[in-house]
Write an enzyme that holds these catalytic residues in place. Sequence first.
Site, mmCIF file in Angstrom:
data_model
loop_
_atom_site.group_PDB
_atom_site.id
_atom_site.type_symbol
_atom_site.label_atom_id
_atom_site.label_comp_id
_atom_site.label_asym_id
_atom_site.label_seq_id
_atom_site.Cartn_x
_atom_site.Cartn_y
_atom_site.Cartn_z
ATOM 1 N N LYS A 186 -41.503 -18.505 -27.561
ATOM 2 C CA LYS A 186 -42.893 -18.588 -27.094
ATOM 3 C C LYS A 186 -43.579 -17.217 -27.079
ATOM 4 O O LYS A 186 -44.773 -17.111 -27.308
ATOM 5 C CB LYS A 186 -42.951 -19.222 -25.712
ATOM 6 C CG LYS A 186 -42.212 -18.395 -24.664
ATOM 7 C CD LYS A 186 -42.997 -18.235 -23.396
ATOM 8 C CE LYS A 186 -42.302 -17.260 -22.473
ATOM 9 N NZ LYS A 186 -43.043 -16.953 -21.275
ATOM 10 N N THR A 192 -48.306 -19.783 -22.314
ATOM 11 C CA THR A 192 -48.279 -18.402 -22.805
ATOM 12 C C THR A 192 -49.308 -18.174 -23.913
ATOM 13 O O THR A 192 -49.894 -17.099 -23.992
ATOM 14 C CB THR A 192 -46.862 -18.048 -23.304
ATOM 15 O OG1 THR A 192 -45.925 -18.421 -22.297
ATOM 16 C CG2 THR A 192 -46.735 -16.577 -23.578
#
Lengths: 332, 332
Positions: free
Chosen positions: B190, B247
């Site tokens: 991520k 994120t």
Amino acid sequence: MSMQHIFVLGAGAWGTALALVAQQAGRMVTLWAREPAAIAAMAVAGENRRYLPGIALPPDLRLSADLADAARADAVLLAAPAQHLRPMVRALVPHLRPDVPLVLCAKGIEIATGAFLHEMLAQEAPAHPVAALSGPTFASEVARGLPTAVALACEHEQLGWALVHALGTRTFRPYWQADLVGAEVGGAVKNVLAIACGIAMGLGLGENARAALVTRGLAELARLGAALGARPDTLMGLSGLGDVVLTCNSPQSRNMSLGIALGQGWSLAETLAQRHSVAEGVPTAQAVMAVAARLGVELPICGAVHAILHTGADLQLALQALLERPFRAEAG
Amino acid sequence: MSMQHIFVLGAGAWGTALALVAQQAGRMVTLWAREPAAIAAMAVAGENRRYLPGIALPPDLRLSADLADAARADAVLLAAPAQHLRPMVRALVPHLRPDVPLVLCAKGIEIATGAFLHEMLAQEAPAHPVAALSGPTFASEVARGLPTAVALACEHEQLGWALVHALGTRTFRPYWQADLVGAEVGGAVKNVLAIACGIAMGLGLGENARAALVTRGLAELARLGAALGARPDTLMGLSGLGDVVLTCNSPQSRNMSLGIALGQGWSLAETLAQRHSVAEGVPTAQAVMAVAARLGVELPICGAVHAILHTGADLQLALQALLERPFRAEAG
């Protein structure tokens, strides 16, 4: 398969943006609106001031308020709102040449019947092949030529590719897939999830809560899609996950901003009274829950949104119940 | 399985937030930092001014700079940065009672070895059972008691549930699952995807492009995870999709803001020079590509980020290549 003439039904922001894209892709394009006054205003201003201000319409884009102008179309893009599409299609079909494909560019479920839009087309235009174009798309970005990827769903592979090449440009990238149902269910459910995320924002619950709602919301979409026969890949692709991510991250979008207002304590009636256009997620919540009940699928987030919107459930309690569920296994 | 004493290794924002949560859950908690000065500063101020300013530390939270204080721990939360964890674990283990579980709360791949953190623990602490806590979590929101859902991955079901009940509160909701690899790979990838999304934002490519990158990035995560033996459900759960969504939607996060700076034309050296802490995605991009090469998995987005960061690839060209790929089937 010749794809020279494209007829775009609906001159809102999305229909207008798609007309611009098709023209850039080298097609001859007619953009149709129901009201002659709207067409006249666009012709005079050289732009669609109401829905896509600041974007010039090229002079060779044809503007029309006459469905008979669809007679030469090689493909029709259906870009009118879901709830208004059926009577328009009924009026359109007699003007079309046989076999002309209809491309769904609207998202939603027809409330009056509970039908997905491709089911509505199977009733109203059974002789015409159907495709659906769906994905994470702000119309204004598409119109400005910013990079955009969409799914183009069509069960006929050859027709799917013909449409990809007819509509694709350097920055507007359609990706063919075969799963029409999967493409449609994502476009419907995402508006309901956006309302849920908006409510969480309006209540000040933070980004962690919103990410949890998106994650569990996509699991709901996956369950509903599976029960409808959609492919998992589709639900986790551009028309599912991609569109959910965009819509649930856009406080300015109609559905999310409606949720934010509700979360801040406004009533649904107050919120709707201040708006020109209904947020599609409001009727869709009802339609989605009807489909889920018929198929026996559990959708806690969509259910909470439906209960808040349509049965007067307490918003704070409903969200708390979602976020404070008993401990259990994640994929249980 | 008694879980009364919790030792939290690492007093950054995340370790401190987790210590507060464990205390709210009714545990006796020791929060450990390597530097005695940092511990002294926290004791005097009654808060962690450096990493979590404005959040009061309760008086009965024990602060320590001595690993020997882990001797009574029933579980240890490892919340130090991934690249610094190995020597800390090596120093910690001699102080622990046998069988005390180690819970990974850091995200990343160890660059020097290419090891996932549970693999590092299998080498450094082979006698101790391992779990991982991962999901969409801003530490400051967790510390303020805002609703948060995380995956708690542990192959031993009974231990997993014991940890869920030891750490869970009304607003901090761990969900047990058994797939450690799946939880770890999401937390690593991520950060690389967040850099890609940041670059797209810095270049002004818009929200459609970002949503397309998130969608295709999750497909990369799914491919890499599958090759590593992770379960698809995990990758599409809180520790995968949920964390990616959070994120890649947070311009203020370190990885995304680094990408934004690069997209705006700053060099990597300039960008890193202005920062106190390295964005984890920078080393992780290298580690992820090494793993992918070993397993023969194609990761175009991670590869583009790696090429931009580490081999001087032109940023505009690399992003264009991603977003203007030849037309093909979506799930091809």
